[in-house]
Write an enzyme that holds these catalytic residues in place. Structure first.
Site, PDB file in Angstrom:
ATOM      1  N   HIS A   1      -5.052  -5.320  -0.967  1.00 62.52           N
ATOM      2  CA  HIS A   1      -5.778  -5.037   0.272  1.00 62.52           C
ATOM      3  C   HIS A   1      -6.836  -6.086   0.600  1.00 62.52           C
ATOM      4  O   HIS A   1      -7.973  -5.761   0.932  1.00 62.52           O
ATOM      5  CB  HIS A   1      -6.410  -3.653   0.192  1.00 62.52           C
ATOM      6  CG  HIS A   1      -5.429  -2.530   0.267  1.00 62.52           C
ATOM      7  ND1 HIS A   1      -4.659  -2.148  -0.809  1.00 62.52           N
ATOM      8  CD2 HIS A   1      -5.089  -1.703   1.290  1.00 62.52           C
ATOM      9  CE1 HIS A   1      -3.892  -1.124  -0.452  1.00 62.52           C
ATOM     10  NE2 HIS A   1      -4.138  -0.835   0.813  1.00 62.52           N
TER      11      HIS A   1
ATOM     12  N   SER B   1       0.831  -1.203   0.000  1.00 65.16           N
ATOM     13  CA  SER B   1       0.000   0.000   0.000  1.00 65.16           C
ATOM     14  C   SER B   1       0.869   1.258   0.000  1.00 65.16           C
ATOM     15  O   SER B   1       1.635   1.475  -0.916  1.00 65.16           O
ATOM     16  CB  SER B   1      -0.959  -0.036   1.201  1.00 65.16           C
ATOM     17  OG  SER B   1      -1.938   0.977   1.112  1.00 65.16           O
TER      18      SER B   1
ATOM     19  N   GLU C   1      -2.250  -2.580  -7.865  1.00 63.09           N
ATOM     20  CA  GLU C   1      -3.406  -2.877  -7.005  1.00 63.09           C
ATOM     21  C   GLU C   1      -3.952  -1.564  -6.480  1.00 63.09           C
ATOM     22  O   GLU C   1      -3.270  -0.547  -6.489  1.00 63.09           O
ATOM     23  CB  GLU C   1      -3.007  -3.822  -5.872  1.00 63.09           C
ATOM     24  CG  GLU C   1      -1.973  -3.273  -4.886  1.00 63.09           C
ATOM     25  CD  GLU C   1      -2.554  -2.421  -3.762  1.00 63.09           C
ATOM     26  OE1 GLU C   1      -3.761  -2.583  -3.442  1.00 63.09           O
ATOM     27  OE2 GLU C   1      -1.819  -1.590  -3.208  1.00 63.09           O
TER      28      GLU C   1
END
Length: 326
Positions: free
Chosen positions: A299, A135, A230
Protein backbone atom coordinates in the site's frame (compact mmCIF):
# COMPACT_ATOMS: atom_id res chain seq x y z
CA UNK A 1 -2.40 -62.39 -3.90
CA UNK A 2 1.16 -61.19 -3.30
CA UNK A 3 1.23 -59.56 -6.73
CA UNK A 4 -2.11 -57.86 -6.06
CA UNK A 5 -0.86 -56.47 -2.73
CA UNK A 6 2.29 -55.14 -4.37
CA UNK A 7 0.25 -53.53 -7.16
CA UNK A 8 -2.09 -51.95 -4.59
CA UNK A 9 0.84 -50.52 -2.63
CA UNK A 10 2.36 -49.11 -5.81
CA UNK A 11 -0.95 -47.46 -6.67
CA UNK A 12 -1.19 -45.95 -3.17
CA UNK A 13 2.35 -44.54 -3.35
CA UNK A 14 1.64 -43.15 -6.81
CA UNK A 15 -1.57 -41.54 -5.54
CA UNK A 16 0.15 -39.89 -2.59
CA UNK A 17 2.97 -38.62 -4.81
CA UNK A 18 0.54 -37.15 -7.33
CA UNK A 19 -1.23 -35.27 -4.52
CA UNK A 20 1.94 -33.80 -3.05
CA UNK A 21 3.88 -33.12 -6.23
CA UNK A 22 3.90 -29.36 -6.91
CA UNK A 23 1.56 -28.34 -9.70
CA UNK A 24 3.01 -26.08 -12.38
CA UNK A 25 0.58 -23.21 -12.80
CA UNK A 26 -0.72 -22.14 -16.18
CA UNK A 27 0.41 -18.77 -17.53
CA UNK A 28 -2.39 -16.79 -19.22
CA UNK A 29 -1.46 -15.42 -22.66
CA UNK A 30 0.65 -12.28 -22.37
CA UNK A 31 -0.93 -9.12 -23.71
CA UNK A 32 -0.13 -7.71 -27.12
CA UNK A 33 -1.09 -4.41 -28.74
CA UNK A 34 -4.70 -4.44 -29.84
CA UNK A 35 -5.88 -6.63 -26.96
CA UNK A 36 -8.85 -5.61 -24.84
CA UNK A 37 -8.86 -5.50 -21.05
CA UNK A 38 -11.71 -4.83 -18.63
CA UNK A 39 -11.58 -2.62 -15.55
CA UNK A 40 -14.09 -3.79 -12.94
CA UNK A 41 -14.78 -3.06 -9.27
CA UNK A 42 -15.25 -6.29 -7.28
CA UNK A 43 -15.01 -4.64 -3.88
CA UNK A 44 -15.01 -1.08 -2.51
CA UNK A 45 -17.00 1.92 -3.69
CA UNK A 46 -15.58 4.28 -6.32
CA UNK A 47 -17.34 7.45 -5.21
CA UNK A 48 -15.94 10.50 -7.05
CA UNK A 49 -13.16 8.36 -8.54
CA UNK A 50 -14.07 8.23 -12.23
CA UNK A 51 -11.44 10.80 -13.20
CA UNK A 52 -8.79 8.65 -11.49
CA UNK A 53 -9.93 5.46 -13.21
CA UNK A 54 -9.90 7.35 -16.50
CA UNK A 55 -6.18 8.03 -15.95
CA UNK A 56 -5.57 4.28 -15.61
CA UNK A 57 -7.51 3.74 -18.82
CA UNK A 58 -5.38 6.32 -20.63
CA UNK A 59 -2.16 4.63 -19.53
CA UNK A 60 -3.37 1.21 -20.69
CA UNK A 61 -4.38 2.74 -24.00
CA UNK A 62 -0.89 4.22 -24.34
CA UNK A 63 0.34 0.60 -24.24
CA UNK A 64 -1.80 -0.12 -27.31
CA UNK A 65 -4.65 -1.77 -25.40
CA UNK A 66 -8.38 -1.28 -25.68
CA UNK A 67 -10.12 -0.70 -22.35
CA UNK A 68 -13.73 -1.33 -21.37
CA UNK A 69 -15.42 -0.57 -18.03
CA UNK A 70 -17.72 -2.86 -16.11
CA UNK A 71 -21.31 -1.75 -16.54
CA UNK A 72 -21.90 -1.44 -12.80
CA UNK A 73 -18.44 -0.20 -11.78
CA UNK A 74 -19.52 3.23 -10.55
CA UNK A 75 -22.65 2.02 -8.78
CA UNK A 76 -22.93 2.66 -5.05
CA UNK A 77 -24.29 0.27 -2.44
CA UNK A 78 -23.12 1.62 0.91
CA UNK A 79 -19.54 0.32 1.35
CA UNK A 80 -19.46 -1.41 -2.03
CA UNK A 81 -19.26 -0.58 -5.73
CA UNK A 82 -22.77 -1.86 -6.30
CA UNK A 83 -24.59 -4.84 -4.86
CA UNK A 84 -22.93 -8.24 -4.67
CA UNK A 85 -24.98 -9.27 -7.68
CA UNK A 86 -23.92 -6.22 -9.72
CA UNK A 87 -20.22 -6.63 -8.91
CA UNK A 88 -20.47 -10.33 -9.63
CA UNK A 89 -22.19 -9.63 -12.96
CA UNK A 90 -19.35 -7.39 -14.15
CA UNK A 91 -16.65 -9.83 -13.08
CA UNK A 92 -18.45 -12.83 -14.58
CA UNK A 93 -18.88 -11.10 -17.93
CA UNK A 94 -15.17 -10.28 -17.97
CA UNK A 95 -14.31 -13.88 -17.09
CA UNK A 96 -16.50 -15.30 -19.84
CA UNK A 97 -15.83 -12.83 -22.65
CA UNK A 98 -13.17 -14.37 -24.92
CA UNK A 99 -12.23 -10.92 -26.20
CA UNK A 100 -11.19 -9.76 -22.72
CA UNK A 101 -7.54 -10.70 -22.12
CA UNK A 102 -7.09 -9.25 -18.63
CA UNK A 103 -9.30 -8.17 -15.71
CA UNK A 104 -7.90 -5.14 -13.91
CA UNK A 105 -9.42 -4.27 -10.54
CA UNK A 106 -10.35 -0.64 -10.08
CA UNK A 107 -9.70 -0.80 -6.33
CA UNK A 108 -9.63 -3.10 -3.33
CA UNK A 109 -11.01 -2.08 0.04
CA UNK A 110 -13.30 -4.95 0.95
CA UNK A 111 -15.87 -7.08 -0.82
CA UNK A 112 -14.13 -9.57 -3.13
CA UNK A 113 -14.81 -12.51 -0.81
CA UNK A 114 -18.54 -11.75 -0.95
CA UNK A 115 -18.69 -12.58 -4.67
CA UNK A 116 -15.97 -15.23 -4.89
CA UNK A 117 -18.29 -18.23 -4.51
CA UNK A 118 -20.94 -16.70 -6.76
CA UNK A 119 -18.58 -16.74 -9.74
CA UNK A 120 -18.36 -19.56 -12.29
CA UNK A 121 -14.74 -20.09 -13.35
CA UNK A 122 -15.52 -22.83 -15.90
CA UNK A 123 -14.79 -20.80 -19.03
CA UNK A 124 -11.93 -18.99 -17.30
CA UNK A 125 -10.17 -22.29 -16.60
CA UNK A 126 -10.56 -23.30 -20.24
CA UNK A 127 -9.28 -19.92 -21.48
CA UNK A 128 -7.29 -18.19 -18.70
CA UNK A 129 -6.68 -14.44 -18.60
CA UNK A 130 -4.76 -12.20 -16.23
CA UNK A 131 -6.45 -11.03 -13.03
CA UNK A 132 -4.70 -7.94 -11.65
CA UNK A 133 -4.83 -6.14 -8.31
CA UNK A 134 -3.62 -6.18 -4.72
CA UNK A 135 -4.91 -5.78 -1.15
CA UNK A 136 -8.47 -7.18 -1.07
CA UNK A 137 -7.78 -8.78 -4.47
CA UNK A 138 -5.61 -11.25 -2.53
CA UNK A 139 -8.85 -13.24 -2.27
CA UNK A 140 -8.74 -13.73 -6.05
CA UNK A 141 -5.00 -14.43 -6.10
CA UNK A 142 -5.49 -17.25 -3.58
CA UNK A 143 -8.62 -18.70 -5.15
CA UNK A 144 -7.28 -18.61 -8.71
CA UNK A 145 -3.95 -20.03 -7.54
CA UNK A 146 -5.85 -23.13 -6.39
CA UNK A 147 -7.39 -23.33 -9.86
CA UNK A 148 -3.84 -23.65 -11.21
CA UNK A 149 -3.51 -20.25 -12.92
CA UNK A 150 -1.09 -17.36 -12.40
CA UNK A 151 -2.24 -13.84 -11.50
CA UNK A 152 -0.59 -10.43 -11.11
CA UNK A 153 -0.29 -8.63 -7.78
CA UNK A 154 0.03 -5.01 -8.90
CA UNK A 155 -1.35 -1.51 -8.91
CA UNK A 156 -5.04 -0.83 -9.54
CA UNK A 157 -7.09 1.97 -11.04
CA UNK A 158 -7.16 4.06 -7.88
CA UNK A 159 -3.35 3.95 -7.74
CA UNK A 160 -3.41 6.63 -10.43
CA UNK A 161 -4.48 9.22 -7.90
CA UNK A 162 -0.75 9.65 -7.25
CA UNK A 163 1.48 11.76 -9.48
CA UNK A 164 2.79 9.95 -12.58
CA UNK A 165 6.43 10.35 -11.57
CA UNK A 166 5.71 8.81 -8.16
CA UNK A 167 4.15 5.63 -9.52
CA UNK A 168 6.29 5.38 -12.69
CA UNK A 169 8.22 2.29 -11.54
CA UNK A 170 5.01 0.58 -10.43
CA UNK A 171 3.32 1.27 -13.75
CA UNK A 172 6.28 0.07 -15.78
CA UNK A 173 6.60 -3.13 -13.74
CA UNK A 174 2.92 -3.89 -14.38
CA UNK A 175 3.37 -3.35 -18.10
CA UNK A 176 6.35 -5.70 -18.13
CA UNK A 177 4.45 -8.39 -16.21
CA UNK A 178 1.43 -8.27 -18.52
CA UNK A 179 3.44 -8.15 -21.75
CA UNK A 180 5.79 -10.94 -20.73
CA UNK A 181 9.00 -8.96 -20.30
CA UNK A 182 11.69 -9.89 -17.78
CA UNK A 183 11.06 -8.97 -14.16
CA UNK A 184 14.17 -8.61 -12.02
CA UNK A 185 14.17 -6.59 -8.81
CA UNK A 186 17.30 -5.44 -7.04
CA UNK A 187 16.46 -3.62 -3.83
CA UNK A 188 18.38 -2.13 -0.89
CA UNK A 189 19.30 -4.52 1.89
CA UNK A 190 17.79 -4.40 5.36
CA UNK A 191 19.69 -5.07 8.56
CA UNK A 192 16.83 -7.37 9.53
CA UNK A 193 17.19 -9.64 6.47
CA UNK A 194 18.02 -13.30 6.91
CA UNK A 195 20.43 -14.29 4.16
CA UNK A 196 19.86 -17.22 1.84
CA UNK A 197 19.42 -18.25 -1.78
CA UNK A 198 16.24 -20.14 -2.66
CA UNK A 199 13.92 -20.82 -5.57
CA UNK A 200 10.22 -21.45 -5.36
CA UNK A 201 6.71 -20.56 -6.41
CA UNK A 202 5.54 -17.15 -5.18
CA UNK A 203 2.28 -17.01 -3.22
CA UNK A 204 0.63 -14.71 -0.70
CA UNK A 205 -0.63 -11.14 -0.48
CA UNK A 206 -2.38 -9.10 2.20
CA UNK A 207 -2.05 -10.69 5.64
CA UNK A 208 -5.65 -10.01 6.73
CA UNK A 209 -7.04 -11.58 3.57
CA UNK A 210 -4.69 -14.56 3.81
CA UNK A 211 -5.95 -15.16 7.34
CA UNK A 212 -9.57 -14.77 6.25
CA UNK A 213 -9.11 -17.53 3.64
CA UNK A 214 -8.12 -20.12 6.25
CA UNK A 215 -10.40 -23.12 6.32
CA UNK A 216 -11.92 -22.39 2.91
CA UNK A 217 -11.32 -23.73 -0.58
CA UNK A 218 -9.30 -20.56 -1.21
CA UNK A 219 -6.71 -21.35 1.47
CA UNK A 220 -3.33 -21.80 -0.20
CA UNK A 221 -0.51 -24.21 0.53
CA UNK A 222 2.88 -22.62 1.22
CA UNK A 223 4.87 -25.85 1.38
CA UNK A 224 8.07 -25.47 -0.65
CA UNK A 225 7.00 -21.99 -1.75
CA UNK A 226 7.99 -18.37 -1.17
CA UNK A 227 5.44 -16.38 0.81
CA UNK A 228 4.89 -12.66 0.21
CA UNK A 229 3.06 -10.61 2.86
CA UNK A 230 2.02 -6.96 3.28
CA UNK A 231 -0.44 -5.02 5.43
CA UNK A 232 -1.99 -1.61 6.09
CA UNK A 233 -3.78 0.16 8.92
CA UNK A 234 -3.48 -2.49 11.63
CA UNK A 235 -2.21 -2.54 15.18
CA UNK A 236 0.90 -4.63 15.77
CA UNK A 237 -1.03 -6.97 18.04
CA UNK A 238 -3.55 -7.52 15.25
CA UNK A 239 -0.79 -8.32 12.77
CA UNK A 240 0.70 -10.73 15.31
CA UNK A 241 -2.70 -12.37 15.83
CA UNK A 242 -3.14 -12.93 12.09
CA UNK A 243 0.40 -14.22 11.65
CA UNK A 244 -0.08 -16.56 14.60
CA UNK A 245 -3.21 -17.90 12.90
CA UNK A 246 -1.23 -18.49 9.70
CA UNK A 247 1.55 -20.12 11.71
CA UNK A 248 -0.88 -22.50 13.41
CA UNK A 249 -2.23 -23.39 9.96
CA UNK A 250 1.30 -24.37 8.88
CA UNK A 251 2.05 -21.41 6.63
CA UNK A 252 5.60 -20.99 7.93
CA UNK A 253 6.64 -24.54 8.83
CA UNK A 254 7.74 -25.63 5.35
CA UNK A 255 7.96 -22.32 3.49
CA UNK A 256 11.24 -21.72 1.62
CA UNK A 257 11.45 -17.97 2.24
CA UNK A 258 9.33 -14.99 3.25
CA UNK A 259 9.24 -11.67 1.39
CA UNK A 260 7.90 -8.83 3.51
CA UNK A 261 6.42 -5.92 1.60
CA UNK A 262 5.16 -2.61 2.92
CA UNK A 263 3.68 -2.40 6.39
CA UNK A 264 1.82 0.86 5.98
CA UNK A 265 0.09 3.14 8.50
CA UNK A 266 0.62 0.84 11.48
CA UNK A 267 -1.57 2.05 14.34
CA UNK A 268 -0.26 2.79 17.82
CA UNK A 269 -1.94 1.03 20.67
CA UNK A 270 -2.31 2.65 24.12
CA UNK A 271 -0.22 -0.24 25.46
CA UNK A 272 3.03 -0.33 23.46
CA UNK A 273 3.72 -3.59 21.61
CA UNK A 274 7.37 -3.41 22.56
CA UNK A 275 9.14 -4.44 19.37
CA UNK A 276 9.40 -3.56 15.70
CA UNK A 277 7.33 -5.11 12.93
CA UNK A 278 10.53 -6.69 11.67
CA UNK A 279 11.13 -8.41 15.00
CA UNK A 280 7.52 -9.55 15.09
CA UNK A 281 8.03 -11.32 11.74
CA UNK A 282 11.43 -12.70 12.77
CA UNK A 283 9.82 -14.26 15.84
CA UNK A 284 7.09 -15.94 13.77
CA UNK A 285 9.21 -17.39 10.94
CA UNK A 286 11.48 -20.41 11.67
CA UNK A 287 15.07 -19.33 12.30
CA UNK A 288 16.54 -21.18 9.32
CA UNK A 289 14.14 -19.56 6.82
CA UNK A 290 15.47 -16.64 4.72
CA UNK A 291 13.52 -13.38 5.04
CA UNK A 292 13.64 -10.37 2.73
CA UNK A 293 12.32 -7.14 4.27
CA UNK A 294 11.24 -3.86 2.66
CA UNK A 295 10.26 -5.25 -0.72
CA UNK A 296 8.48 -2.42 -2.60
CA UNK A 297 5.00 -3.93 -2.91
CA UNK A 298 1.84 -3.18 -0.97
CA UNK A 299 0.00 0.00 0.00
CA UNK A 300 2.64 2.51 -1.06
CA UNK A 301 3.05 4.36 -4.38
CA UNK A 302 6.10 2.19 -5.17
CA UNK A 303 4.17 -1.04 -5.65
CA UNK A 304 6.07 -3.36 -8.00
CA UNK A 305 4.22 -6.05 -9.89
CA UNK A 306 4.53 -9.65 -8.72
CA UNK A 307 3.45 -12.67 -10.76
CA UNK A 308 1.72 -14.88 -8.22
CA UNK A 309 2.29 -18.57 -8.83
CA UNK A 310 5.47 -17.96 -10.83
CA UNK A 311 8.78 -19.52 -9.83
CA UNK A 312 11.25 -16.94 -8.54
CA UNK A 313 14.87 -16.94 -7.44
CA UNK A 314 15.43 -15.03 -4.21
CA UNK A 315 19.04 -14.11 -3.44
CA UNK A 316 19.62 -12.41 -0.10
CA UNK A 317 23.17 -11.54 0.96
CA UNK A 318 24.57 -9.01 3.41
CA UNK A 319 25.28 -6.59 0.56
CA UNK A 320 22.48 -7.16 -1.96
CA UNK A 321 19.02 -8.56 -2.45
CA UNK A 322 17.52 -9.77 -5.70
CA UNK A 323 14.23 -11.30 -6.84
CA UNK A 324 14.22 -12.83 -10.31
CA UNK A 325 11.08 -14.11 -12.01
CA UNK A 326 11.73 -17.19 -14.14
Amino acid sequence: MKEIRILFLMMMVSSVFSQTKPMKLQTPPYLTKGDTIAIVAPAGILKNRKHVIDKAKEVAESWGLNVVYGKNMFNQEHHFAGTDEERCEDFQKALDNPNIKAIWSARGGYGSVRILDKLDFTQFKESPKWIVGYSDITAFHNHVHNLGIETVHGIMGTSFQDKPEVIAKSVESLRKALFGENLVYKIPTSKYNRVGQVSGELVGGNIAILASMLGSSSQISTEGKILFIEEIGEYKYAIDRMLQSLKRAGYFSKVKAVIVGDMTKIKKNTTPWGSSIEQLVLDIVPKDTPILFNFPAGHEPDNRALIMGRKVDVNITKNSTEVIFK
